[in-house]
Enzyme design. Structure first.
Site, PDB file in Angstrom:
ATOM      1  N   SER A 135       0.827  -1.205   0.000  1.00  0.00           N
ATOM      2  CA  SER A 135       0.000   0.000   0.000  1.00  0.00           C
ATOM      3  C   SER A 135       0.866   1.262   0.000  1.00  0.00           C
ATOM      4  O   SER A 135       1.685   1.447  -0.899  1.00  0.00           O
ATOM      5  CB  SER A 135      -0.959  -0.040   1.191  1.00  0.00           C
ATOM      6  OG  SER A 135      -1.978   0.926   1.071  1.00  0.00           O
ATOM      7  N   HIS A 190      -7.805  -5.187  -1.023  1.00  0.00           N
ATOM      8  CA  HIS A 190      -6.543  -4.461  -0.818  1.00  0.00           C
ATOM      9  C   HIS A 190      -5.435  -5.294  -0.170  1.00  0.00           C
ATOM     10  O   HIS A 190      -4.290  -5.258  -0.607  1.00  0.00           O
ATOM     11  CB  HIS A 190      -6.821  -3.217   0.036  1.00  0.00           C
ATOM     12  CG  HIS A 190      -5.655  -2.313   0.183  1.00  0.00           C
ATOM     13  ND1 HIS A 190      -5.016  -1.738  -0.899  1.00  0.00           N
ATOM     14  CD2 HIS A 190      -4.982  -1.876   1.284  1.00  0.00           C
ATOM     15  CE1 HIS A 190      -4.028  -0.976  -0.474  1.00  0.00           C
ATOM     16  NE2 HIS A 190      -3.974  -1.056   0.844  1.00  0.00           N
ATOM     17  N   ASP A 202      -9.614  -3.870  -5.741  1.00  0.00           N
ATOM     18  CA  ASP A 202      -9.059  -3.047  -4.664  1.00  0.00           C
ATOM     19  C   ASP A 202      -9.788  -1.707  -4.641  1.00  0.00           C
ATOM     20  O   ASP A 202      -9.777  -0.967  -5.629  1.00  0.00           O
ATOM     21  CB  ASP A 202      -7.557  -2.839  -4.914  1.00  0.00           C
ATOM     22  CG  ASP A 202      -6.831  -2.216  -3.734  1.00  0.00           C
ATOM     23  OD1 ASP A 202      -7.472  -1.482  -2.947  1.00  0.00           O
ATOM     24  OD2 ASP A 202      -5.620  -2.450  -3.603  1.00  0.00           O
TER      25      ASP A 202
END
Length: 308
Positions: free
Chosen positions: A109, A270, A239
């Protein structure tokens, strides 16, 4: 597997909480892992246990402003500008190099965006020790489901110039983290996942994202060990936090390395490693296989197989 906790003091005196996962037998590879926004290294325990079970060591830390590296509320989200973020990564990397086994730099991320930035602009004396870069749902751009309005961004930047240390809470929809409701609930109740950023830190994150998404940041072909870039990017096509299509576009246009791989995971959210059955196992196998295939002699490991 065994774990070790500790503290690493960076050059300005800030102490960062660290944790290491060791394999029971001889280790085959070493990973330095950079976590994401409103996250900390102990949310990845099952994932790191699984990697260690395959002989892959994990060295990680809670980034400045996050997790156990925060000792008082005023430090929440106090990451500093991008230069500080990169310097913290460099400082930690120096504790694990030279590595007796192949070393990989991995980010998830926000941490994935930071690792991409590091591959492009990190100090060459550190990058020359990195066998490969791995990005999991990297923050190249916001998913449309999470993208803030342009007005919010502009106003935030204006106020941030006057009050850089001012804290602002993010309103992340935890249901977008994983298909597993227990994973989402754990994030929602974890006091260390405080969703708090400072205007300076948020601006730095947005600046990095804008440069990545616009194509200004390109990964050179000589960013790793032996003057070779090896890079693996994984993203789920559902996502709702970071943008799958921006990630894929970056891999196609901003990475020219011969050894690159973009892995697309249909139906994944995610946190690819926290997806319930039947989703998660394929991702873990792909990641382990990529690492171990490149954890042999460097000459043999340069499998020139672009997957795009």
């Amino acid at each position: 597997m065994s774990t070790e906790e500790g503290w690493h003091t960076v050059e300005d005196g800030q102490k960062l909480y660290t944790k290491t996962w060791k394999a029971n037998g001889p280790a085959k590879a070493r990973v330095v892992f950079i976590h994401g926004f409103s996250d900390h290294c102990n949310t990845y325990i099952k994932f790191f246990d699984a990697l260690a079970s395959h002989g892959i060591e994990i060295y990680t830390f809670d980034q400045r402003g996050w997790g156990r590296s925060v000792t008082k509320p005023s430090e929440r989200g106090l990451t500093g500008p991008t230069t500080r973020v990169l310097d913290d990564i460099t400082s930690f990397m120096k504790t694990v190099i030279p590595s007796p086994i192949p070393l990989f730099l991995v980010g998830h991320s926000m941490g994935g965006g930071e690792v991409l930035y590091y591959a492009a602009r990190g100090p060459s004396e550190i990058r020359k020790h990195i066998r490969g870069y791995m990005l999991i749902s990297p923050f190249v751009d916001f998913s449309p489901a999470s993208k803030p309005s342009i007005i919010t961004v502009v106003l935030g930047r204006m106020v941030g110039k006057l009050f850089p240390k001012r804290q602002m809470k993010s309103h992340l929809d935890v249901k977008l983290v994983s298909r597993d409701p227990e994973v989402c609930k754990a994030f929602e109740t974890d006091e260390l996942c405080h969703n708090m950023g400072t205007l300076e830190g948020l601006a730095g994150m947005l600046d990095r994202t804008m440069e990545l998404a616009s194509g200004k940041i390109k990964i050179p072909d000589d960013a790793g060990e032996g003057g070779v870039t090896r890079i693996w990017i994984a993203h789920g096509d559902e996502d709702g936090i970071t943008d799958y299509y921006a990630s894929k576009r970056f891999a196609e246009t901003c990475v020219t390395a011969k050894d690159k791989d973009f892995k697309s995971y249909e139906g994944h959210f995610h946190r690819l490693h926290d997806e319930p059955e039947p989703y998660g196992p394929a991702f873990l196998k792909d990641m382990v296989d990529w690492i171990l295939a490149r954890s042999v002699d460097p000459v043999q490991s340069d499998v020139q197989r672009p997957r795009l």
